[in-house]
Write a protein that holds these residues in place. Structure first.
Motif, PDB file in Angstrom:
ATOM      1  N   HIS A  65      -5.128   6.448 -12.310  1.00 51.03           N
ATOM      2  CA  HIS A  65      -4.251   5.512 -11.608  1.00 51.03           C
ATOM      3  C   HIS A  65      -3.599   6.144 -10.375  1.00 51.03           C
ATOM      4  O   HIS A  65      -2.782   5.513  -9.725  1.00 51.03           O
ATOM      5  N   VAL A 110       1.122   0.602  -4.579  1.00 47.71           N
ATOM      6  CA  VAL A 110       0.781   2.027  -4.572  1.00 47.71           C
ATOM      7  C   VAL A 110       2.085   2.774  -4.345  1.00 47.71           C
ATOM      8  O   VAL A 110       2.589   2.848  -3.225  1.00 47.71           O
ATOM      9  N   PHE A 115      -0.310   1.421  -8.969  1.00 44.58           N
ATOM     10  CA  PHE A 115      -1.025   2.664  -8.754  1.00 44.58           C
ATOM     11  C   PHE A 115      -0.114   3.678  -8.056  1.00 44.58           C
ATOM     12  O   PHE A 115       1.045   3.392  -7.764  1.00 44.58           O
ATOM     13  N   TYR A 116      -0.654   4.867  -7.777  1.00 45.90           N
ATOM     14  CA  TYR A 116       0.149   5.938  -7.208  1.00 45.90           C
ATOM     15  C   TYR A 116      -0.593   6.658  -6.081  1.00 45.90           C
ATOM     16  O   TYR A 116      -1.827   6.763  -6.094  1.00 45.90           O
ATOM     17  N   SER A 117       0.213   7.182  -5.149  1.00 50.06           N
ATOM     18  CA  SER A 117      -0.264   8.206  -4.225  1.00 50.06           C
ATOM     19  C   SER A 117       0.577   9.450  -4.463  1.00 50.06           C
ATOM     20  O   SER A 117       1.768   9.351  -4.776  1.00 50.06           O
ATOM     21  N   ILE A 171       0.800  -1.215   0.000  1.00 49.52           N
ATOM     22  CA  ILE A 171       0.000   0.000   0.000  1.00 49.52           C
ATOM     23  C   ILE A 171       0.842   1.279   0.000  1.00 49.52           C
ATOM     24  O   ILE A 171       0.325   2.368  -0.252  1.00 49.52           O
ATOM     25  N   HIS A 172       2.156   1.129   0.227  1.00 52.96           N
ATOM     26  CA  HIS A 172       2.997   2.333   0.266  1.00 52.96           C
ATOM     27  C   HIS A 172       4.434   1.953  -0.043  1.00 52.96           C
ATOM     28  O   HIS A 172       5.111   1.306   0.764  1.00 52.96           O
ATOM     29  N   GLU A 210     -10.808   1.609  -1.567  1.00 55.46           N
ATOM     30  CA  GLU A 210     -10.475   2.062  -2.913  1.00 55.46           C
ATOM     31  C   GLU A 210     -11.560   1.589  -3.876  1.00 55.46           C
ATOM     32  O   GLU A 210     -11.473   0.518  -4.479  1.00 55.46           O
ATOM     33  N   ASN A 254       4.457   5.881  -3.943  1.00 58.25           N
ATOM     34  CA  ASN A 254       4.366   7.272  -3.511  1.00 58.25           C
ATOM     35  C   ASN A 254       5.280   8.151  -4.351  1.00 58.25           C
ATOM     36  O   ASN A 254       6.460   7.860  -4.503  1.00 58.25           O
TER      37      ASN A 254
END
Length: 229
Positions: free
Chosen positions: A71, A23, A40-42, A9-10, A221, A25
């Motif tokens: 995304h 995800v 995906f991205y944060s 997630i990070h 999400e 960053n």
């Protein structure tokens, strides 16, 4: 999907994964790597990298613009740091701005917090957000964890699960599975290694954790519709 994937997630390094949902960053000024359906991205302003008020305002605008890409799915990491961050008043302003952006755009918020838990909790009480707030790299005591869980926070665990004496281990054992995520952050390893350590701590099969975290991820999400993965 033939099987439940791992979820990271990070993470900061780019991972071109086939079996893991990541995800990554990035900062507002960073470019996007190729999107292949699982990466995906944060996007957010880290408290370590704030500039002048004008520079921060420009970067906040870039965060909002980045959220238009389908995304990009989280805001952050954003937050507060009394050890390595800059001017704390500006940190507070920028963190609140990102929390408001997350709420307006309906994105979960990834939080970096060092020695500023009271301020993070106070802002959550002030804003009363509907979007999930996730404490990343979590290493709080069980007592603090109980308080945060009661206030609706979620928790992401990484390297601290490998330290037997860490507060993270005790808190992770305490938390129910519907409150947890896993992350590699800046570690040079695959997230399945963290799942294996977590499964040993919880005394459950890895597949149980994969199913739980996959369920948690899909609950926060909502954009992961069939065909995205």
């Amino acid at each position: 999907m033939s099987s439940i994937p791992y979820i990271d997630i990070h993470t900061h390094p780019f991972h071109n994964e086939l079996e893991t949902v990541t995800v990554q960053n990035i900062f507002p000024s960073d470019g996007f790597a190729a999107f292949n359906g699982r990466n995906f991205y944060s996007v957010g302003l880290h408290p370590w990298h704030l500039g002048s008020k004008q520079e921060n305002n420009e970067a906040l605008q870039m965060v909002e613009e980045a959220l238009e890409f389908d995304h990009v799915i989280f805001v952050g990491e954003a937050g507060l740091d009394k050890i390595n961050g800059g001017d704390f008043i500006e940190q507070l302003r920028v963190f609140e701005a990102q929390a408001v952006i997350a709420e307006e755009y309906e994105y979960p918020l990834i939080i970096h917090c060092v020695k500023a838990l009271n301020e993070v909790v106070a802002l959550r009480e002030k804003l009363n957000p509907a979007m999930p707030w996730i404490m990343h790299g979590y290493n709080g005591s069980v007592e603090i964890t109980k308080q945060l869980m009661d206030k609706g926070f979620l928790f992401s665990f990484g390297k601290n699960l490998f330290r037997e004496d860490s507060k993270a281990v005790k808190s992770f054992k305490y938390l129910p599975l519907n409150k947890i995520f896993f992350e590699t952050d800046e570690l040079d390893l695959n997230v399945d290694t963290i799942y294996e350590q977590a499964a040993a701590l919880k005394e459950v099969p890895v597949e149980v954790l994969k199913k739980a975290v996959w369920t948690n991820f899909n609950q926060i999400e909502k954009s992961l519709m069939p065909g995205r993965m």
